[in-house]
Design an enzyme around this catalytic site. Structure first.
Site, PDB file in Angstrom:
ATOM      1  N   HIS A  26       0.871  -1.181   0.000  1.00 48.79           N
ATOM      2  CA  HIS A  26       0.000   0.000   0.000  1.00 48.79           C
ATOM      3  C   HIS A  26       0.906   1.229   0.000  1.00 48.79           C
ATOM      4  O   HIS A  26       2.023   1.177   0.526  1.00 48.79           O
ATOM      5  CB  HIS A  26      -0.834  -0.053   1.289  1.00 48.79           C
ATOM      6  CG  HIS A  26      -1.900   0.967   1.404  1.00 48.79           C
ATOM      7  ND1 HIS A  26      -1.642   2.260   1.796  1.00 48.79           N
ATOM      8  CD2 HIS A  26      -3.236   0.897   1.206  1.00 48.79           C
ATOM      9  CE1 HIS A  26      -2.783   2.938   1.839  1.00 48.79           C
ATOM     10  NE2 HIS A  26      -3.768   2.135   1.479  1.00 48.79           N
TER      11      HIS A  26
ATOM     12  N   ASP B 263       2.951  -4.659   8.075  1.00 49.59           N
ATOM     13  CA  ASP B 263       1.744  -3.849   7.895  1.00 49.59           C
ATOM     14  C   ASP B 263       0.555  -4.812   7.964  1.00 49.59           C
ATOM     15  O   ASP B 263       0.282  -5.554   7.024  1.00 49.59           O
ATOM     16  CB  ASP B 263       1.820  -3.145   6.532  1.00 49.59           C
ATOM     17  CG  ASP B 263       0.498  -2.492   6.137  1.00 49.59           C
ATOM     18  OD1 ASP B 263      -0.504  -2.655   6.856  1.00 49.59           O
ATOM     19  OD2 ASP B 263       0.475  -1.826   5.082  1.00 49.59           O
TER      20      ASP B 263
ATOM     21  N   GLN C 138      -4.700  -5.173   6.698  1.00 56.45           N
ATOM     22  CA  GLN C 138      -5.727  -6.032   6.093  1.00 56.45           C
ATOM     23  C   GLN C 138      -5.724  -7.430   6.687  1.00 56.45           C
ATOM     24  O   GLN C 138      -6.427  -8.312   6.187  1.00 56.45           O
ATOM     25  CB  GLN C 138      -5.519  -6.136   4.583  1.00 56.45           C
ATOM     26  CG  GLN C 138      -5.676  -4.841   3.827  1.00 56.45           C
ATOM     27  CD  GLN C 138      -7.111  -4.329   3.803  1.00 56.45           C
ATOM     28  OE1 GLN C 138      -8.069  -5.068   4.060  1.00 56.45           O
ATOM     29  NE2 GLN C 138      -7.284  -3.059   3.496  1.00 56.45           N
TER      30      GLN C 138
ATOM     31  N   LYS D 235     -10.607  -0.814  10.266  1.00 54.96           N
ATOM     32  CA  LYS D 235     -10.814  -1.939   9.350  1.00 54.96           C
ATOM     33  C   LYS D 235     -11.211  -3.201  10.120  1.00 54.96           C
ATOM     34  O   LYS D 235     -11.417  -4.255   9.548  1.00 54.96           O
ATOM     35  CB  LYS D 235      -9.542  -2.202   8.542  1.00 54.96           C
ATOM     36  CG  LYS D 235      -9.183  -1.044   7.610  1.00 54.96           C
ATOM     37  CD  LYS D 235      -7.961  -1.374   6.808  1.00 54.96           C
ATOM     38  CE  LYS D 235      -7.328  -0.166   6.161  1.00 54.96           C
ATOM     39  NZ  LYS D 235      -8.046   0.326   4.987  1.00 54.96           N
TER      40      LYS D 235
ATOM     41  N   CYS E  58      -4.852   2.544  -3.635  1.00 59.28           N
ATOM     42  CA  CYS E  58      -3.593   3.035  -3.022  1.00 59.28           C
ATOM     43  C   CYS E  58      -2.455   2.047  -3.226  1.00 59.28           C
ATOM     44  O   CYS E  58      -1.573   1.903  -2.366  1.00 59.28           O
ATOM     45  CB  CYS E  58      -3.759   3.348  -1.534  1.00 59.28           C
ATOM     46  SG  CYS E  58      -4.948   4.622  -1.201  1.00 59.28           S
TER      47      CYS E  58
HETATM   48  C1  LIG Z   1      -2.430  -2.881   3.404  1.00 61.75           C
HETATM   49  C2  LIG Z   1      -2.748  -1.511   3.906  1.00 61.75           C
HETATM   50  N1  LIG Z   1      -1.799  -0.806   4.518  1.00 61.75           N
HETATM   51  C3  LIG Z   1      -2.032   0.419   5.009  1.00 61.75           C
HETATM   52  C4  LIG Z   1      -3.271   1.010   4.901  1.00 61.75           C
HETATM   53  C5  LIG Z   1      -3.485   2.374   5.467  1.00 61.75           C
HETATM   54  O1  LIG Z   1      -4.367   2.315   6.534  1.00 61.75           O
HETATM   55  P1  LIG Z   1      -4.912   3.659   7.214  1.00 61.75           P
HETATM   56  O2  LIG Z   1      -5.453   4.489   6.086  1.00 61.75           O
HETATM   57  O3  LIG Z   1      -5.946   3.193   8.163  1.00 61.75           O
HETATM   58  O4  LIG Z   1      -3.747   4.310   7.876  1.00 61.75           O
HETATM   59  C6  LIG Z   1      -4.294   0.324   4.254  1.00 61.75           C
HETATM   60  C7  LIG Z   1      -5.625   0.939   4.057  1.00 61.75           C
HETATM   61  O5  LIG Z   1      -6.338   0.650   3.110  1.00 61.75           O
HETATM   62  C8  LIG Z   1      -4.027  -0.968   3.752  1.00 61.75           C
HETATM   63  O6  LIG Z   1      -4.979  -1.675   3.119  1.00 61.75           O
END
Ligand SMILES: Cc1ncc(COP(=O)(O)O)c(C=O)c1O
Length: 408
Positions: free
Chosen positions: A126, A203, A206, A229, A367
């Site tokens: 992401h 990270d 998800q 999420k 993203c």
């Molecule tokens: C794999 C992954 N990493 C990071 C993020 C960023 O999360 P946040 O916007 O809650 O900081 C997301 C959000 O869609 C994501 O899917």
């Protein structure tokens, strides 16, 4: 322990928003990868704080402040148990996954990385797990290296091993890809990295709502996720870090609560976890996260995992027969989503027509622009599942897509 909640209708009944209509049709919410809906218990926990406890934490001697502090700090302990951290002070409240990654990049990374050093990420990250490292590399003259993926959307472990070298200082990996659904073999990758003393950050944005996470078993150095999420509120998340690493790191942001003593000449910093929690946090959000953890525990990961896997398998089996539909992301180990393109139909148009039918999906690059470039598509249509989704909703999605196709 109370009986687990495993009846989908009873689970759905806990989510007030699922009763609403969109464009005159019952809402079918399949955009859980972006954010999940919130059960009544989470909404109630947040309003209870504002109705009965609202006050600032860690600083008041009065009852309200004591109550709010206890409620907030109880959540820290709840998170510790939830991810099996060794100590509750290894659990840092952040604004979300992005906030956690930026904290690690700015504090841990700033100290660690020198000119010519290398940071490894994967080709399926992401943007939140790309840009903070890119910014760090630019500041330091370091190099960002990318672990390639296959056409199925799986990490190439042999390439990963080859990319690790004497200059690799840190590896940051997504646990579950938000655009492909791939579940990465993070334990194996952490072990490979640790054999060369390289710290690994995960990270988990998800993953946390699909898969039980045990940070001690994984032995990851950092693990980050967002509350929103996982059925919790927006604007709050968690950074887990190993005690010794967090202790060695400099504070990131300065302000109230992260200090021990301030004079104009010198400031001394607070202990963990407060060292990394400057200013008034999202107190209501933290309390809501606690309720979200209770909600997940009331169902259990066995049921959640099996239900979502069943929905994904069913969706794949139904969508597979649609002519001109191509899946993006076909890894063997996948979690809770399907991502696809339709020949000659832009994902945006598909999303708009599905919305007219009350079906919420995500369209675009999610993203993860490098993933879209790799698969040579402008974006995908993504249906991502939560525990409250049903096979009937998947059937409605399939009918919706057939309708989109007829319109072009
Ligand atoms: C794999 C992954 N990493 C990071 C993020 C960023 O999360 P946040 O916007 O809650 O900081 C997301 C959000 O869609 C994501 O899917």
């Amino acid at each position: 322990m109370s009986e687990l909640l495993t009846d989908i209708e009873a689970i759905r009944a806990q989510f007030p928003i699922l009763k609403r209509e969109v464009n005159g049709k019952p809402l079918i919410y399949l955009d859980n990868g972006a954010t999940s809906q919130k059960p009544q218990s989470v909404i109630d926990a947040i309003s209870h704080y504002y109705e009965y406890e609202n006050s600032n934490i860690h600083r008041g001697v009065h009852t309200l402040s004591q109550d709010a502090t206890a409620a907030y700090e109880d959540v820290r302990k709840k998170v510790q148990k939830f991810i099996n951290a060794k100590y509750d002070h290894e659990v840092i409240f952040t604004s979300g996954t992005t906030g956690g990654i930026n904290l690690v990049a700015s504090s841990f990374g700033e100290n660690l990385v020198r000119k010519g050093d290398e940071i490894l990420i994967t080709a399926m990250e992401h943007h939140s797990n790309i840009v903070p490292w890119q910014m760090l590399c630019e500041r330091k003259g370091a190099i960002l290296k990318v672990i390639p993926i296959s056409k199925e959307g799986e990490i190439d472990i042999e390439e990963f091993k080859k990319l690790i070298g004497p200059k690799t200082e840190l590896i940051s990996l997504v646990h579950v890809s938000n655009s492909l659904g791939t579940i990465n073999p993070i334990k194996e990758m952490i072990d490979i990295a640790h054999a060369q003393n390289i710290p690994v950050m995960i990270d988990g944005a998800q993953a946390i709502h699909h898969i039980p996470v045990d940070v001690q078993e994984l032995d990851c150095d950092f693990y980050v996720f967002s509350a929103h999420k996982m059925y919790g509120p927006t604007g709050v998340g968690i950074l887990y870090g190993k005690e010794e690493l967090l202790n060695d790191m400099a504070p990131w942001q300065g302000g109230g609560d992260m200090i021990k003593n301030v004079t104009f000449e010198k400031t001394t910093y607070n202990e963990l976890p407060h060292k990394f929690e400057a200013g008034t946090p999202n107190i209501a959000g933290g309390i809501g996260l606690g309720a979200a953890i209770d909600f997940i525990n009331s169902i259990g990961y066995d049921f959640i995992g099996e239900h979502e896997a069943e929905l994904s398998r069913f969706a794949v089996s139904q969508l597979r027969d649609i002519k001109g539909l191509r899946f993006i992301g076909t890894a063997k180990e996948r979690a809770g989503l399907v991502s696809f393109v339709l020949d000659g139909i832009h994902p945006y148009d598909t999303g708009v027509i599905l919305d007219k039918l009350g079906i919420a999906v995500r369209t675009g690059h999610h993203c993860t622009q490098p993933v879209m470039n790799f698969f040579e598509v402008p974006g995908t249509v993504r249906a991502s599942f939560a525990v409250y989704n049903t096979k009937q909703e998947v059937i409605r999605l399939v009918e919706g897509i057939e309708r989109v196709k007829r319109m072009f």
